[in-house]
Design an enzyme around this catalytic site. Sequence first.
Site, short mmCIF file in Angstrom:
data_model
loop_
_atom_site.label_atom_id
_atom_site.label_comp_id
_atom_site.label_asym_id
_atom_site.label_seq_id
_atom_site.Cartn_x
_atom_site.Cartn_y
_atom_site.Cartn_z
N GLU A 1 66.54 -85.91 -39.15
CA GLU A 1 65.38 -86.16 -40.00
C GLU A 1 65.40 -85.26 -41.23
O GLU A 1 65.09 -85.69 -42.33
CB GLU A 1 64.08 -85.89 -39.23
CG GLU A 1 63.70 -87.01 -38.29
CD GLU A 1 62.39 -86.71 -37.59
OE1 GLU A 1 61.37 -86.50 -38.27
OE2 GLU A 1 62.41 -86.69 -36.35
N ARG B 1 71.56 -81.17 -21.77
CA ARG B 1 71.10 -81.77 -20.51
C ARG B 1 72.05 -82.83 -19.98
O ARG B 1 72.06 -83.12 -18.79
CB ARG B 1 69.67 -82.29 -20.66
CG ARG B 1 68.69 -81.11 -20.81
CD ARG B 1 67.28 -81.58 -21.00
NE ARG B 1 67.18 -82.36 -22.21
CZ ARG B 1 66.36 -82.09 -23.22
NH1 ARG B 1 65.55 -81.06 -23.14
NH2 ARG B 1 66.32 -82.85 -24.27
#
Length: 180
Positions: free
Chosen positions: A101, A64
Amino acid sequence: MNKSLEKHLKDHLRVIPDFPKKGIMFQDIFSLVEQPVLLKKIIDEISKVVKKKKITKIVGIDARGFIFGSIVSNDNRIPFIPIRKKGKLPGPVHKMKYKLEYGYDQIELQKSSIIREDRIMIIDDLIATGGTAVAAGKLIKKITSKKITFMFVIDLYNLKGANILKKKGYNVYSIIKAEG
């Protein structure tokens, strides 16, 4: 940044609760991009910082960041450079591995795209925890001697990614502050 623009954009920003998982307030940037007048206001605001900081190249983070970065680049008549995920760019590349993560990822930048004297603005749609942005900053810092500027349309302030970048000495700007 411009408080009246921030309010105007927030009024048009679609927020989708519990997407992609429960507890996340998804800020749908496409609700702004699909409206040409709003997109133009965003690009104009980013361009003010480009001029103020005398930016010589715009770097967009996959994917994006490409939307805003390429338009800002074109409007300011300066080169656009993509940072891509591993294996997406041809030729020799600079690489930066970073922790997620649950594992690791890698971003890449073509070696010939930036020189030491360039003043870089890294653009992305939003900053959350800052993992990819920090990796992008480290990657470019290996190449240029100038202070790097980050620009985000949205800063998910409660996730503190922008604070992490500021503590690392980067210039950080955003147009909208929102809870993520």
